[in-house]
Motif scaffolding. Structure first.
Motif, short mmCIF file in Angstrom:
data_model
loop_
_atom_site.label_atom_id
_atom_site.label_comp_id
_atom_site.label_asym_id
_atom_site.label_seq_id
_atom_site.Cartn_x
_atom_site.Cartn_y
_atom_site.Cartn_z
N LYS A 24 76.15 68.84 -5.33
CA LYS A 24 75.70 70.17 -4.94
C LYS A 24 74.89 70.07 -3.67
CE LYS A 24 74.97 73.08 -8.83
NZ LYS A 24 73.97 73.63 -9.76
N ASN A 32 69.48 73.33 -1.75
CA ASN A 32 68.93 74.61 -1.34
C ASN A 32 67.48 74.33 -0.97
OD1 ASN A 32 67.53 77.11 -1.35
ND2 ASN A 32 69.20 78.03 -2.52
N TRP A 33 67.23 74.18 0.32
CA TRP A 33 65.91 73.75 0.78
C TRP A 33 64.81 74.74 0.43
CZ3 TRP A 33 65.34 68.86 1.85
CH2 TRP A 33 66.48 68.14 2.23
N LEU A 34 65.11 76.03 0.40
CA LEU A 34 64.12 77.02 0.01
C LEU A 34 63.73 76.83 -1.46
CD1 LEU A 34 62.35 79.48 0.55
CD2 LEU A 34 64.33 80.92 0.01
N HIS A 35 64.73 76.66 -2.32
CA HIS A 35 64.45 76.44 -3.74
C HIS A 35 63.68 75.14 -3.94
CE1 HIS A 35 67.90 79.23 -5.23
NE2 HIS A 35 66.86 79.90 -4.76
N LEU A 36 64.06 74.10 -3.23
CA LEU A 36 63.35 72.82 -3.33
C LEU A 36 61.89 73.01 -2.95
CD1 LEU A 36 63.14 69.75 -3.67
CD2 LEU A 36 64.06 69.52 -1.35
N LEU A 84 60.13 75.74 -3.00
CA LEU A 84 59.47 76.57 -4.01
C LEU A 84 59.12 75.77 -5.27
CD1 LEU A 84 61.49 79.90 -3.68
CD2 LEU A 84 59.11 79.46 -2.97
N PHE A 85 60.03 74.90 -5.71
CA PHE A 85 59.75 74.06 -6.88
C PHE A 85 58.56 73.15 -6.60
CE2 PHE A 85 63.68 75.46 -8.68
CZ PHE A 85 63.59 75.19 -10.04
N TYR A 113 63.22 70.05 -9.56
CA TYR A 113 64.30 70.70 -8.80
C TYR A 113 65.64 70.01 -9.07
CZ TYR A 113 67.44 71.88 -5.03
OH TYR A 113 68.56 72.25 -4.32
N TRP A 119 66.75 71.00 -12.53
CA TRP A 119 67.13 72.42 -12.54
C TRP A 119 68.47 72.63 -11.84
CZ3 TRP A 119 65.10 76.48 -15.04
CH2 TRP A 119 65.53 77.75 -14.67
N ASN A 120 68.71 71.88 -10.79
CA ASN A 120 69.92 72.02 -9.99
C ASN A 120 71.14 71.34 -10.62
OD1 ASN A 120 70.87 73.22 -7.57
ND2 ASN A 120 71.02 71.20 -6.63
#
Length: 166
Positions: A10, A13-17, A19-20, A74, A77-78
């Protein structure tokens, strides 16, 4: 994680990373900030072992450890949804709650002996978290080894402080 920025096939997603990592660092820091006053007063008066690190070391170390926890979280979760992923997330939450509570037991309530019992439970949960993470992502698990080592040291420190002050 490979050189193209993929985790388990996968794309990151740097934004999600971010945020985590930020969420775990922020949540972890709350206990430290809430108990900071007791560090310069009550804790300063306790007898401590010779291997007690300077207070200035704890903030930076915990920031790095929380960031590694966030990165590991992360990665879990991913990962594709599965029972192993669900279990790893549940174990993470339990160990994180124990981590959060320890500061209050030790610094706010001044229950050094109970904090020692709690940190031993936390240590067991960290080991379980690493095993659970490894079943989903070996990198998520490997990222938790500094945390395991630090809490092992903190366990020895907590028990030593209890022993010296009982």
């Amino acid at each position: 994680m490979d050189t193209t920025g993929n985790v388990s096939g996968k794309k990151i997603n740097w934004l999600h990373l971010l945020l985590f990592v930020a969420a775990v660092v922020l949540m972890g820091s709350i206990a430290g900030v809430a108990n900071a006053g007791n560090i310069t007063t009550w804790y300063a008066e306790l007898e401590k072992p010779s291997f007690n690190p300077p207070n200035s070391l704890f903030g930076p170390v915990w920031t790095v450890l929380y960031a590694l926890m966030g990165l590991g979280l992360y990665l879990i979760w991913n990962a594709p949804k599965s029972e192993k992923r669900k279990r790893a997330l549940q174990v993470f939450v339990v160990q994180f709650v124990l981590n959060f509570c320890w500061s209050f037991i030790f610094f706010y309530f001044h229950l050094i002996g109970w904090a020692a019992v709690e940190i031993v439970l936390l240590l067991g949960m960290i080991i379980w978290m690493i095993v659970s993470f490894k079943a989903v992502s070996k990198w998520a698990a490997y990222l938790q080894f500094p945390y395991l080592l630090w809490v092992s040291f903190a366990t020895l420190l907590n028990i030593s402080i209890w022993w010296l002050n009982s």
